[in-house]
Design a protein around this motif. Structure first.
Motif, PDB file in Angstrom:
ATOM      1  N   ASP A 218       0.820  -1.210   0.000  1.00  0.00           N
ATOM      2  CA  ASP A 218       0.000   0.000   0.000  1.00  0.00           C
ATOM      3  C   ASP A 218       0.855   1.263   0.000  1.00  0.00           C
ATOM      4  N   ALA A 219       1.909   1.246   0.830  1.00  0.00           N
ATOM      5  CA  ALA A 219       2.797   2.414   0.894  1.00  0.00           C
ATOM      6  C   ALA A 219       3.493   2.626  -0.444  1.00  0.00           C
ATOM      7  N   SER A 220       3.885   1.529  -1.078  1.00  0.00           N
ATOM      8  CA  SER A 220       4.557   1.619  -2.377  1.00  0.00           C
ATOM      9  C   SER A 220       3.633   2.203  -3.442  1.00  0.00           C
ATOM     10  N   LEU A 221       2.395   1.766  -3.466  1.00  0.00           N
ATOM     11  CA  LEU A 221       1.439   2.255  -4.470  1.00  0.00           C
ATOM     12  C   LEU A 221       1.215   3.769  -4.347  1.00  0.00           C
ATOM     13  N   GLU A 222       1.096   4.252  -3.120  1.00  0.00           N
ATOM     14  CA  GLU A 222       0.916   5.691  -2.914  1.00  0.00           C
ATOM     15  C   GLU A 222       2.114   6.480  -3.414  1.00  0.00           C
ATOM     16  N   SER A 223       3.316   5.970  -3.088  1.00  0.00           N
ATOM     17  CA  SER A 223       4.536   6.677  -3.477  1.00  0.00           C
ATOM     18  C   SER A 223       4.753   6.640  -4.980  1.00  0.00           C
ATOM     19  N   LEU A 224       4.457   5.512  -5.597  1.00  0.00           N
ATOM     20  CA  LEU A 224       4.601   5.411  -7.045  1.00  0.00           C
ATOM     21  C   LEU A 224       3.709   6.430  -7.749  1.00  0.00           C
ATOM     22  N   ALA A 225       2.480   6.550  -7.277  1.00  0.00           N
ATOM     23  CA  ALA A 225       1.556   7.519  -7.874  1.00  0.00           C
ATOM     24  C   ALA A 225       2.107   8.941  -7.749  1.00  0.00           C
ATOM     25  N   THR A 226       2.744   9.243  -6.622  1.00  0.00           N
ATOM     26  CA  THR A 226       3.329  10.571  -6.406  1.00  0.00           C
ATOM     27  C   THR A 226       4.459  10.847  -7.395  1.00  0.00           C
ATOM     28  N   ILE A 227       5.296   9.845  -7.636  1.00  0.00           N
ATOM     29  CA  ILE A 227       6.437  10.037  -8.539  1.00  0.00           C
ATOM     30  C   ILE A 227       5.987  10.090 -10.004  1.00  0.00           C
ATOM     31  N   PHE A 228       4.896   9.405 -10.336  1.00  0.00           N
ATOM     32  CA  PHE A 228       4.381   9.408 -11.709  1.00  0.00           C
ATOM     33  C   PHE A 228       3.656  10.694 -12.077  1.00  0.00           C
ATOM     34  N   LYS A 229       3.014  11.323 -11.100  1.00  0.00           N
ATOM     35  CA  LYS A 229       2.037  12.378 -11.366  1.00  0.00           C
ATOM     36  C   LYS A 229       2.598  13.490 -12.252  1.00  0.00           C
ATOM     37  N   ASN A 230       1.928  13.695 -13.395  1.00  0.00           N
ATOM     38  CA  ASN A 230       2.263  14.772 -14.341  1.00  0.00           C
ATOM     39  C   ASN A 230       3.710  14.722 -14.830  1.00  0.00           C
ATOM     40  N   ASN A 231       4.305  13.518 -14.856  1.00  0.00           N
ATOM     41  CA  ASN A 231       5.682  13.381 -15.336  1.00  0.00           C
ATOM     42  C   ASN A 231       5.750  12.273 -16.383  1.00  0.00           C
ATOM     43  N   PRO A 232       5.452  12.590 -17.638  1.00  0.00           N
ATOM     44  CA  PRO A 232       5.443  11.569 -18.695  1.00  0.00           C
ATOM     45  C   PRO A 232       6.779  10.858 -18.855  1.00  0.00           C
ATOM     46  N   GLU A 233       7.872  11.570 -18.588  1.00  0.00           N
ATOM     47  CA  GLU A 233       9.202  10.964 -18.740  1.00  0.00           C
ATOM     48  C   GLU A 233       9.381   9.784 -17.786  1.00  0.00           C
ATOM     49  N   VAL A 234       8.994   9.976 -16.539  1.00  0.00           N
ATOM     50  CA  VAL A 234       9.118   8.895 -15.552  1.00  0.00           C
ATOM     51  C   VAL A 234       8.166   7.753 -15.892  1.00  0.00           C
ATOM     52  N   VAL A 235       6.944   8.088 -16.308  1.00  0.00           N
ATOM     53  CA  VAL A 235       5.975   7.056 -16.682  1.00  0.00           C
ATOM     54  C   VAL A 235       6.504   6.236 -17.854  1.00  0.00           C
ATOM     55  N   LEU A 236       7.081   6.909 -18.838  1.00  0.00           N
ATOM     56  CA  LEU A 236       7.630   6.218 -20.010  1.00  0.00           C
ATOM     57  C   LEU A 236       8.684   5.191 -19.602  1.00  0.00           C
ATOM     58  N   LYS A 237       9.564   5.594 -18.695  1.00  0.00           N
ATOM     59  CA  LYS A 237      10.613   4.673 -18.242  1.00  0.00           C
ATOM     60  C   LYS A 237      10.024   3.524 -17.440  1.00  0.00           C
ATOM     61  N   PHE A 238       8.962   3.822 -16.689  1.00  0.00           N
ATOM     62  CA  PHE A 238       8.366   2.788 -15.851  1.00  0.00           C
ATOM     63  C   PHE A 238       7.652   1.728 -16.674  1.00  0.00           C
ATOM     64  N   VAL A 239       6.937   2.140 -17.708  1.00  0.00           N
ATOM     65  CA  VAL A 239       6.167   1.175 -18.497  1.00  0.00           C
ATOM     66  C   VAL A 239       6.983   0.573 -19.640  1.00  0.00           C
ATOM     67  N   GLY A 240       8.247   0.970 -19.734  1.00  0.00           N
ATOM     68  CA  GLY A 240       9.111   0.448 -20.787  1.00  0.00           C
ATOM     69  C   GLY A 240       9.395  -1.034 -20.615  1.00  0.00           C
ATOM     70  N   PRO A 241      10.171  -1.597 -21.551  1.00  0.00           N
ATOM     71  CA  PRO A 241      10.447  -3.043 -21.561  1.00  0.00           C
ATOM     72  C   PRO A 241      11.037  -3.560 -20.257  1.00  0.00           C
ATOM     73  N   ASP A 242      11.872  -2.729 -19.607  1.00  0.00           N
ATOM     74  CA  ASP A 242      12.543  -3.184 -18.385  1.00  0.00           C
ATOM     75  C   ASP A 242      11.609  -3.244 -17.187  1.00  0.00           C
ATOM     76  N   SER A 243      10.519  -2.494 -17.234  1.00  0.00           N
ATOM     77  CA  SER A 243       9.630  -2.422 -16.066  1.00  0.00           C
ATOM     78  C   SER A 243       8.203  -2.866 -16.375  1.00  0.00           C
ATOM     79  N   GLY A 244       8.005  -3.465 -17.525  1.00  0.00           N
ATOM     80  CA  GLY A 244       6.660  -3.864 -17.918  1.00  0.00           C
ATOM     81  C   GLY A 244       5.978  -4.763 -16.912  1.00  0.00           C
ATOM     82  N   ARG A 245       6.739  -5.633 -16.276  1.00  0.00           N
ATOM     83  CA  ARG A 245       6.154  -6.544 -15.287  1.00  0.00           C
ATOM     84  C   ARG A 245       5.617  -5.784 -14.082  1.00  0.00           C
ATOM     85  N   ALA A 246       6.282  -4.675 -13.739  1.00  0.00           N
ATOM     86  CA  ALA A 246       5.824  -3.880 -12.595  1.00  0.00           C
ATOM     87  C   ALA A 246       4.441  -3.301 -12.864  1.00  0.00           C
ATOM     88  N   LEU A 247       4.226  -2.837 -14.085  1.00  0.00           N
ATOM     89  CA  LEU A 247       2.908  -2.316 -14.446  1.00  0.00           C
ATOM     90  C   LEU A 247       1.865  -3.422 -14.345  1.00  0.00           C
TER      91      LEU A 247
END
Length: 675
Positions: A218-247
């Motif tokens: 739960d704590a991780s989900l809240e923090s991830l949302a904070t780091i993603f918010k309004n930052n397409p660059e970070v989202v792009l890296k997160f959903v990329g091939p290296d992090s697809g499983r995390a999504l």
């Protein structure tokens, strides 16, 4: 003096405070436990003990216990008596930290008291203690503090703070991990901070915590949302091939058996989609999010209250999501919750805002809203004791009234709706006033003759009064409502409004310090004088004070929007009598001896096609067939207007091009066919 039970039980408020000051450590420890048990989840008790100075007393106990613990560790004492004292001291540290955390939990006044008592540094010191129980107690207490806006902010531009954060996330104690996540949620606010945390590997650590315990997830989900918010660059890296499983892990957590996890996972996915709309386009995922959030509304507690706000963030300004939600019976389900009655204000507000978002774009949603008679419940909510609920009800009315079909049907311009809305214009809450003005702005665009209902209920008097407000936002919205009230209004309605508004007040609003207020005042004047030729006379009331104000604003226009509205005002005036037309051309073409440059040349050369269009319209109206048209055309030609317009015959804007050709065609009739 407030007490818990009878004073003879020894658990009275003053009794506990007295025993906290005891020299006997065992007595002190017992008092701490009693205090903790009394204030947990009890806001009233927290406030009582707060007023009596319990927080500074407990903070002092913690400070003494931490110092004593340091002495013991430094000297490595080892005998039975010292063992007992050390054990009691450890327990005092744990209990005092727990008490301070309880004061801070969901209670901003408690957070402020803990911080003012100087407890924060000592609570932070507990994180490096050798005893896991002490570390956990400190982390839990600090985490409670970091749920509040008053918590200290960590500056992640400083490397030492990032290193400290990573040490918390890498700690084996899940309470410490949770603290680290809470610090991110509270402190990470800028795109630069988000990038710094990503580059430092914080995202990878948070992703790994998704596989941990419930609290870690739960704590991780809240923090991830904070780091993603309004930052397409970070989202792009997160959903990329290296992090697809995390999504994929987050998507799976939407189906988790724990409702808080489902809400947090849904909220995290919503942030990703709102930040980068190209992701999560699968209809199945979108439907799953909608259904999950609608199901979470059934929870009677905090999760059910927050689910509607998450739902709103998912569908707001997104017609495709609103359509899908409509197909999944969202309006019916939201209505069913409204019918339950006696809703907590936060839940009531959220459901009203969700309905407002559902009805903001689609006519089918508004039709369903009205067929279910949700409108009756929304009208009742206008009188709710909570300002937030009243605000939400106004916003809901504004959305559902955004329909020519429904306005023409007369659903809103009746006393049942108008009277409570007009009453809210006197509400003590500014947010309620602004929201009520927004709803009124839509409702008064009535294409029938029902405007008299609004006037009869005292609406115009209230709007005029609010146009004098010290708050610029209220002035803006009051003028917006008056502007819409004047749209295609009958002469009698215009007369009534103008008599209340008066020429001097309108002139002062045209020259308001705020440009957005100036724009709305000019737009109001434009609607006021539109239509009947007699309406143009309003411009020249009180020695032409309004007309002069418009001229001054055009000469000094700081924004294109002011020029646009001002030129349309003069265009309307130019449709009047010869006297009106001459006044306009004298305003647009100042005498050469005063050294003022013509504003109309600047507008014709503007990069804004809307401003060019408005300027050409004024010229068209000045040169159309009338007794003085020839003399005006000569003045315009001498001022260089014709030369400028010849350069605009192939203007990239079709509207400008058509109007220019019309104007040039009119000039030819006065120049013997030679332009």
């Amino acid at each position: 003096m407030p007490t818990t039970t009878g004073t003879g039980t020894g658990t009275s408020t003053t009794g506990i405070l007295h025993r906290l000051a005891s020299d006997d450590q065992d007595v002190k420890l017992k008092a701490l436990r009693e205090l903790k048990n009394q204030i947990i989840g009890n806001r009233t008790k927290k406030l009582s003990f707060l007023k009596l100075g319990a927080v500074p007393a407990v903070a002092a106990i913690l400070a003494d216990a931490v110092s004593a613990d340091d002495v013991v560790n430094d000297n490595n004492y080892d005998n039975k008596n010292n063992d007992h004292n050390c054990s009691v001291n450890k327990n005092i540290i744990v209990q005092s930290a727990a008490v301070l955390g309880s004061f801070a939990c969901g209670f901003d006044a408690g957070v402020q008291a803990v911080l003012e008592a100087g407890a924060f540094p000592n609570l932070s010191r507990l994180l490096s203690n050798l005893d896991d129980k002490v570390v956990g107690a400190g982390a839990r207490s600090l985490k409670m503090i970091y749920q509040s806006k008053f918590a200290p902010k960590y500056d992640f531009l400083e490397e030492k703070n990032v290193e400290f954060l990573l040490s918390l996330l890498n700690n084996g104690n899940e309470n410490v991990n949770g603290l680290g996540a809470s610090i991110i949620t509270h402190s990470c606010k800028t795109s630069l901070e988000q990038k710094i945390l990503f580059d430092a590997g914080v995202l990878k650590k948070l992703t790994s915590l998704l596989k941990g315990s419930l609290s870690q997830r739960d704590a991780s989900l809240e923090s991830l949302a904070t780091i993603f918010k309004n930052n397409p660059e970070v989202v792009l890296k997160f959903v990329g091939p290296d992090s697809g499983r995390a999504l994929g892990s987050i998507i799976e957590l939407v189906k988790d058996r724990f409702i808080r996890t489902r809400l947090l996972a849904s909220s995290c996915l919503i942030v990703i989609r709102n930040t980068s709309p190209c992701y999560l386009q699968d209809v199945g995922i979108k439907a799953k999010l909608i259904n999950t959030l609608l199901e979470l509304l059934d929870d009677p507690g905090h999760i059910g209250e927050e689910a509607s706000f998450a739902f709103s963030s998912l569908i707001t300004q997104k017609e495709d999501m609103q359509k899908l939600a409509f197909e999944l019976n969202a309006i019916d389900k939201l209505y069913n919750h409204l019918q339950k009655g006696s809703l907590h204000p936060r839940r009531f507000e959220g459901i009203l805002l969700a309905l407002a978002d559902m009805c903001s774009k689609l006519e089918c949603c508004r039709a369903r809203f009205l067929s279910l008679q949700v409108l009756n419940l929304v009208i009742d909510a206008l009188a709710h004791e909570s300002a937030d609920v009243r605000t939400a009800a106004c916003i809901c009315l504004r959305s559902v009234s955004r329909s020519i079909k429904n306005l023409s049907a007369g659903y809103f311009m009746n006393e049942t709706v108008v009277i409570p809305l007009v009453q809210l214009l006197n509400d003590p809450s500014t947010s309620v006033q602004v929201a009520a003005l927004g709803a009124i702005s839509n409702i008064v665009v009535d294409l029938t003759t029902r405007r008299s209902t609004f006037i009869r209920c005292g609406g115009v008097k209230q709007l005029v009064q609010l146009s004098k407000s010290m708050d610029a936002t209220i002035r803006l919205n009051a003028l917006w409502a008056l502007r819409n009230l004047m749209f295609l209004a009958e002469n009698k309605c215009k007369e009534g409004v103008f008599s209340e508004l008066t020429a001097p007040l309108l002139a002062s609003l045209i020259c308001d310090p705020e440009s957005f207020v100036q724009e709305q005042a000019l737009a109001l004047v434009c609607n006021l004088i539109d239509g009947c030729i007699d309406s143009v006379e309003y411009m020249f009331a009180e020695d032409g004070v309004i007309f002069d104000a418009v001229g001054r604003q055009l000469q000094s226009a700081s924004k294109a929007e002011i020029g646009i509205q001002g030129m349309y005002v003069l265009s309307n005036v130019a449709t009047g009598k010869e006297f009106h037309k001459e006044a306009v051309i004298n305003q647009l073409l100042p005498h050469a001896d005063n050294g003022t440059q013509s504003c109309i040349i600047k507008f014709l050369q503007s990069n804004d096609s809307r401003l060019r269009t408005a300027a050409v319209w004024a010229i068209v109206n000045l040169t159309c067939s009338s007794p003085g048209a020839f003399s005006r055309s000569v003045k315009l030609r001498d001022a260089g207007i014709v030369s400028q317009m010849k350069e605009m015959v192939n203007d990239p804007c079709l509207d400008v091009k058509l109007r220019v050709r019309t104007a040039l065609g009119q000039f030819t009739t006065f120049e013997d066919g030679s332009i």
